[in-house]
Motif scaffolding. Structure first.
Motif, PDB file in Angstrom:
ATOM      1  N   ASP A  36       0.726  -1.307  -0.180  1.00 56.43           N
ATOM      2  CA  ASP A  36      -0.093   0.004   0.091  1.00 56.43           C
ATOM      3  C   ASP A  36       0.824   1.161   0.022  1.00 56.43           C
ATOM      4  O   ASP A  36       0.578   2.356  -0.587  1.00 56.43           O
ATOM      5  CB  ASP A  36      -0.813  -0.002   1.265  1.00 56.43           C
ATOM      6  CG  ASP A  36      -2.206  -0.801   1.137  1.00 56.43           C
ATOM      7  OD1 ASP A  36      -2.473  -1.083  -0.036  1.00 56.43           O
ATOM      8  OD2 ASP A  36      -2.862  -1.141   2.115  1.00 56.43           O
ATOM      9  N   ASN A  39       2.503   2.012  -3.261  1.00 61.33           N
ATOM     10  CA  ASN A  39       1.623   2.101  -4.377  1.00 61.33           C
ATOM     11  C   ASN A  39       1.972   0.945  -5.338  1.00 61.33           C
ATOM     12  O   ASN A  39       1.797   1.073  -6.522  1.00 61.33           O
ATOM     13  CB  ASN A  39       1.667   3.259  -5.109  1.00 61.33           C
ATOM     14  CG  ASN A  39       0.919   4.487  -4.680  1.00 61.33           C
ATOM     15  OD1 ASN A  39      -0.047   3.966  -4.219  1.00 61.33           O
ATOM     16  ND2 ASN A  39       1.422   5.342  -4.392  1.00 61.33           N
ATOM     17  N   ASN A  41       0.105  -1.886  -5.510  1.00 60.01           N
ATOM     18  CA  ASN A  41      -1.261  -2.980  -5.489  1.00 60.01           C
ATOM     19  C   ASN A  41      -1.733  -3.464  -6.925  1.00 60.01           C
ATOM     20  O   ASN A  41      -1.920  -4.478  -7.194  1.00 60.01           O
ATOM     21  CB  ASN A  41      -2.553  -2.170  -4.925  1.00 60.01           C
ATOM     22  CG  ASN A  41      -2.459  -2.105  -3.338  1.00 60.01           C
ATOM     23  OD1 ASN A  41      -2.498  -3.265  -2.949  1.00 60.01           O
ATOM     24  ND2 ASN A  41      -2.430  -0.986  -3.068  1.00 60.01           N
ATOM     25  N   ASP A  42      -1.328  -2.615  -7.929  1.00 64.04           N
ATOM     26  CA  ASP A  42      -1.609  -3.003  -9.178  1.00 64.04           C
ATOM     27  C   ASP A  42      -0.580  -4.201  -9.728  1.00 64.04           C
ATOM     28  O   ASP A  42      -0.981  -5.067 -10.616  1.00 64.04           O
ATOM     29  CB  ASP A  42      -1.564  -2.152 -10.218  1.00 64.04           C
ATOM     30  CG  ASP A  42      -0.343  -1.173 -10.184  1.00 64.04           C
ATOM     31  OD1 ASP A  42       0.228  -1.278  -9.365  1.00 64.04           O
ATOM     32  OD2 ASP A  42      -0.123  -0.727 -11.380  1.00 64.04           O
ATOM     33  N   LYS A  43       0.766  -4.246  -9.006  1.00 70.60           N
ATOM     34  CA  LYS A  43       1.562  -5.344  -9.511  1.00 70.60           C
ATOM     35  C   LYS A  43       1.468  -6.375  -8.647  1.00 70.60           C
ATOM     36  O   LYS A  43       1.977  -7.568  -8.884  1.00 70.60           O
ATOM     37  CB  LYS A  43       3.161  -4.808  -9.530  1.00 70.60           C
ATOM     38  CG  LYS A  43       2.890  -3.399 -10.805  1.00 70.60           C
ATOM     39  CD  LYS A  43       4.743  -3.072 -10.802  1.00 70.60           C
ATOM     40  CE  LYS A  43       4.714  -2.390 -12.030  1.00 70.60           C
ATOM     41  NZ  LYS A  43       4.392  -0.886 -11.747  1.00 70.60           N
ATOM     42  N   ASN A  45      -1.223  -7.939  -6.333  1.00 64.57           N
ATOM     43  CA  ASN A  45      -2.283  -8.076  -6.065  1.00 64.57           C
ATOM     44  C   ASN A  45      -2.591  -9.094  -4.793  1.00 64.57           C
ATOM     45  O   ASN A  45      -2.787 -10.414  -5.205  1.00 64.57           O
ATOM     46  CB  ASN A  45      -3.406  -8.193  -7.092  1.00 64.57           C
ATOM     47  CG  ASN A  45      -4.967  -8.276  -6.728  1.00 64.57           C
ATOM     48  OD1 ASN A  45      -5.231  -8.304  -5.562  1.00 64.57           O
ATOM     49  ND2 ASN A  45      -5.663  -8.350  -7.517  1.00 64.57           N
ATOM     50  N   THR A  47      -4.703 -10.389  -3.003  1.00 67.09           N
ATOM     51  CA  THR A  47      -5.945 -10.999  -2.608  1.00 67.09           C
ATOM     52  C   THR A  47      -5.623 -12.758  -2.575  1.00 67.09           C
ATOM     53  O   THR A  47      -6.369 -13.401  -2.008  1.00 67.09           O
ATOM     54  CB  THR A  47      -7.131 -10.845  -3.672  1.00 67.09           C
ATOM     55  OG1 THR A  47      -6.473 -11.027  -4.983  1.00 67.09           O
ATOM     56  CG2 THR A  47      -7.684  -9.451  -3.505  1.00 67.09           C
ATOM     57  N   TRP A  57       3.886 -12.961  -9.364  1.00 68.19           N
ATOM     58  CA  TRP A  57       5.341 -12.429  -8.881  1.00 68.19           C
ATOM     59  C   TRP A  57       6.273 -13.548  -8.496  1.00 68.19           C
ATOM     60  O   TRP A  57       7.390 -13.147  -8.064  1.00 68.19           O
ATOM     61  CB  TRP A  57       5.222 -11.574  -7.911  1.00 68.19           C
ATOM     62  CG  TRP A  57       4.169 -12.125  -6.663  1.00 68.19           C
ATOM     63  CD1 TRP A  57       4.576 -13.037  -5.764  1.00 68.19           C
ATOM     64  CD2 TRP A  57       2.781 -11.777  -6.572  1.00 68.19           C
ATOM     65  NE1 TRP A  57       3.830 -13.212  -4.788  1.00 68.19           N
ATOM     66  CE2 TRP A  57       2.597 -12.691  -5.543  1.00 68.19           C
ATOM     67  CE3 TRP A  57       1.773 -11.268  -7.233  1.00 68.19           C
ATOM     68  CZ2 TRP A  57       0.997 -12.751  -4.835  1.00 68.19           C
ATOM     69  CZ3 TRP A  57       0.370 -11.171  -6.607  1.00 68.19           C
ATOM     70  CH2 TRP A  57       0.289 -11.957  -5.390  1.00 68.19           C
TER      71      TRP A  57
END
Ligand SMILES: *[C@@H]1O[C@H](CO)[C@@H](O)[C@H](O)[C@H]1NC(C)=O
Ligand SMILES: *[C@@H]1O[C@H](CO)[C@@H](O)[C@H](O)[C@H]1NC(C)=O
Ligand SMILES: *[C@@H]1O[C@H](CO)[C@@H](O)[C@H](O)[C@H]1NC(C)=O
Length: 652
Positions: A36, A39, A41-43, A45, A47, A57
């Motif tokens: 977070d 920044n 989060n788009d790379k 994720n 969840t 990753w």
């Protein structure tokens, strides 16, 4: 039966889960905060479980990358790479919750603030890189707790203070990268405990004291780089024991003479650079026993005696820089070894002729400031100009009272009407070029070691340059990894106004890691250092922005010497390899109080009738060149005998 098969399915599911246990929840929580904060989060994720082997990753080449070690019950994150993604902010405390990390690469970002002392919690770390960031503060002594470290990089940051003595506790360390990190003070003796070290990059720091003798006990060293420090010589004799050396670069020692007696049995040596080190004595014959040597740079020293005949034994030698020494005698026939690409013997009292085999394809040679007959090397015009460096032979050259050079670019007329001469020839690693108006010349030496096939002496950009009406003037520039020296020749004696035009066109000033580079070089005029650690970008206030620096110079012997010199300072490789050394866009020099040459008096006329004026000038040039050539042919002074060595900027 139904119940049985249901429980089988349950058992199977449990088994599958057990086969891939979940990540330690503390680590997941910490990682989520990091992701977070940076920044990402788009790379990343999260969840899904960060240690999921199928995560995007997980593969080795991914960036960012997370990899883990799992027991039968739990996974721990042990690899984290967030490389060259311009994450900014500080190093958050959450990072230290990832206690199993053994490989952390946060290199090439814009992290700021200090390395927190909690770094000691990452005691399993083996590979740690904070290289190329914007970190500040002292280097924490808690780094000494990471006793499993194999590689540590804090290069290219803005730390201050000493390298902590606790560095000596890193007994497994093999690679240490601390170049351009902002460190000062002595190199701690505890470093000598690290007997496994094979690589040290420590250039461009303000170290104090003597070049440490104890480095000679690190007998596994293959690479040692110590340029642009404030360390004092002599180079200790103990370094002769470093027989595994492949790349030795020591430069810019502040005082203390050294001989080359320390050179040991360096059979693996490929790069030997001892530039600007106050070396005295003669070139040892044993040099040529370093049969793997590709680059030998002993320039800007006080070496004496003759160049030994043994250089023909250099089977691998490609670059030979012996410029700016006190070498004498004849250039030996054997100097052109089979693989030589560049030869620099400039500014020595060497005489004789170039060997016949010098003309082999692609060989660059610089004999400026020697007595070597250069008729077969440079064209007649250049050869004549060369003689002018010895002012007693300068009388053949028409006197002038101004010159203007478009360094590294084609001729052009500025908006204020100054005609800048063409200086667009790629000079390679060692060469010389004379201006077409016969009143200036440039000598260039140096090779960008990491980029030998790239341009060595010209930089260019397509970007518009701000802060000037003459953007084109700054879109090209001459650069050098060592020395770039412009001469005004045949000048009337008197006082001259010198305008040096600069714009930083290779480094960036973005908020990315690419904006963290520093170019620093020195400027000498008539042998006097007028600026030390000159930083174009800082002074202009931006990259791709014009800056004009004005100086004065007194000409007493028809020569004006403007020397741009790299003293090993600044970053080496931001935003790309080989981004360092002098850079200059244009030079305009005019005699003070001389109305004819003054750019202002020419301004309006030239601005209006530039086409006609240029046509006339070209016509005159042709006529005067024909006359000049005829006159030269008939002149007794045509004999190219040149003795004496010109003023040297850096002999002391
Ligand atoms: C993360 O993945 C989930 C589930 O696949 C998806 O719903 C969500 O939009 C993703 N978030 C981002 C930031 O990509
Ligand atoms: C690095 O930090 C300095 C302040 O220490 C700041 O002025 C500069 O903008 C930072 N550089 C980048 C590229 O963020
Ligand atoms: C040039 O000479 C004048 C007169 O001797 C002297 O005052 C001045 O300092 C000199 N300038 C430089 C740059 O050496």
């Amino acid at each position: 039966m139904g119940i049985l098969s249901f429980s089988l399915v349950v058992v199977c599911i449990i088994k599958m889960v057990v086969a891939q246990p979940a990540t330690d929840p503390n680590e997941v929580a910490a990682l989520k905060k990091l992701v977070d904060y940076w920044n990402l989060n788009d790379k990343l994720n999260l969840t899904i479980d960060p240690c999921n082997k199928d995560a995007t990753w997980a593969p080795e080449n991914e960036n960012p990358r997370i990899a883990c070690e799992c027991s039968s019950t739990v996974c721990h994150i042990n690899h984290l790479k967030i490389y060259a993604l311009d994450i900014s902010g500080v190093i958050p405390r959450e990072l230290f919750e990832l206690k199993e990390l053994m490989d952390l690469n946060l290199g090439q970002n814009v992290l700021s603030g200090p390395i927190p002392p909690e770094i000691r919690q990452l005691s399993k770390m083996q590979y740690l890189s904070f290289g190329i960031n914007n970190l500040t503060g002292p280097v924490p002594h808690e780094l000494g707790s990471l006793t499993k470290l194999v590689s540590l990089s804090i290069s290219s940051n803005n730390f201050n203070g000493h390298l902590p003595t606790e560095i000596g506790e890193l007994k497994s360390l093999e690679q240490l990268y601390i170049d351009s990190s902002g460190l000062s003070g002595p190199i701690p003796e505890e470093l000598s405990n690290l007997k496994l070290l094979h690589t040290i990059w420590a250039s461009d720091n303000s170290f104090s004291g003597k070049l440490p003798e104890f480095l000679g006990t690190l007998t596994n060293l293959k690479t040692l780089r110590l340029q642009g420090t404030n360390l004092e010589g002599p180079i200790p004799l103990t370094y002769g024991a470093l027989t595994k050396l492949e790349d030795l670069r020591i430069g810019d020692l502040s005082e203390g003479e050294s001989s080359l007696d320390f050179l040991g049995n360096y059979a693996s040596l490929s790069i030997l650079l001892l530039r600007n080190c106050h070396l005295v004595g003669e070139l040892p014959k044993q040099l040529s026993s370093f049969s793997n040597l590709k680059i030998l740079d002993l320039s800007f020293n006080k070496l004496t005696g003759q160049i030994p005949n043994s250089f023909q034994d250099f089977a691998s030698l490609q670059y030979l820089f012996l410029g700016n020494n006190n070498l004498k005698g004849e250039l030996p026939e054997s100097i052109i070894s089979p693989n030589l690409v560049a030869l620099d013997v400039s500014f020595n009292s060497i005489s004789g002729s170039l060997p016949l085999n010098f003309a082999k394809v692609g060989l660059k040679v610089n004999v400026v400031g020697t007595s070597i007959n250069s008729d077969n090397l440079y064209d007649e015009r250049a050869s004549t100009l060369l003689q002018c460096l010895d002012n007693t032979k300068c009388s053949n050259i028409a006197t002038s009272n101004s010159f203007s050079i478009k360094c590294g670019g084609m001729k052009q007329v500025s908006t204020s009407g100054i005609r800048f001469d063409d200086d667009s020839e790629e000079l390679g690693a060692a060469s010389y070029y004379a201006g077409s108006d016969n009143n200036w010349a440039v000598s260039s030496t140096g090779s960008f070691i990491s980029n030998p096939n790239g341009p060595q002496s010209i930089a260019q950009t397509d970007t518009q340059i701000s802060g000037t009406l003459d953007s084109e003037l700054y879109k090209t520039a001459r650069t050098s990894s060592s020395s770039l020296r412009y001469y005004g020749l045949g000048l009337k004696n008197g006082k001259y106004a010198i305008e040096l035009h600069f714009a930083e066109i290779q480094m960036e000033d973005t908020r990315s890691w690419k904006g963290l580079g520093k170019r620093l070089f020195d400027i000498y005029i008539q042998g006097e250092r007028v600026v030390q650690d000159f930083n174009i970008q800082n002074e202009a206030g931006a990259s791709k922005k014009a800056l004009v620096k004005k100086f004065e110079g007194n000409v007493t012997n028809k020569i004006l010497d403007i020397h741009f010199f790299w003293a090993g300072r600044g970053t080496c490789c931001i935003p790309v390899q080989s981004t360092y050394g002098p850079m200059v866009s244009a030079i305009h020099v005019s005699k003070v109080g001389d109305e004819v040459s003054s750019s202002k008096s020419d301004k309006k006329r030239v601005g209006k009738v530039v086409g006609i004026a240029f046509g006339c000038a070209a016509g005159l040039l042709i006529i005067s060149s024909i006359f000049y050539l005829w006159w030269m042919k008939n002149s007794a002074a045509h004999q190219r005998i040149y003795t004496g060595s010109p003023t040297k900027a850096l002999t002391s």
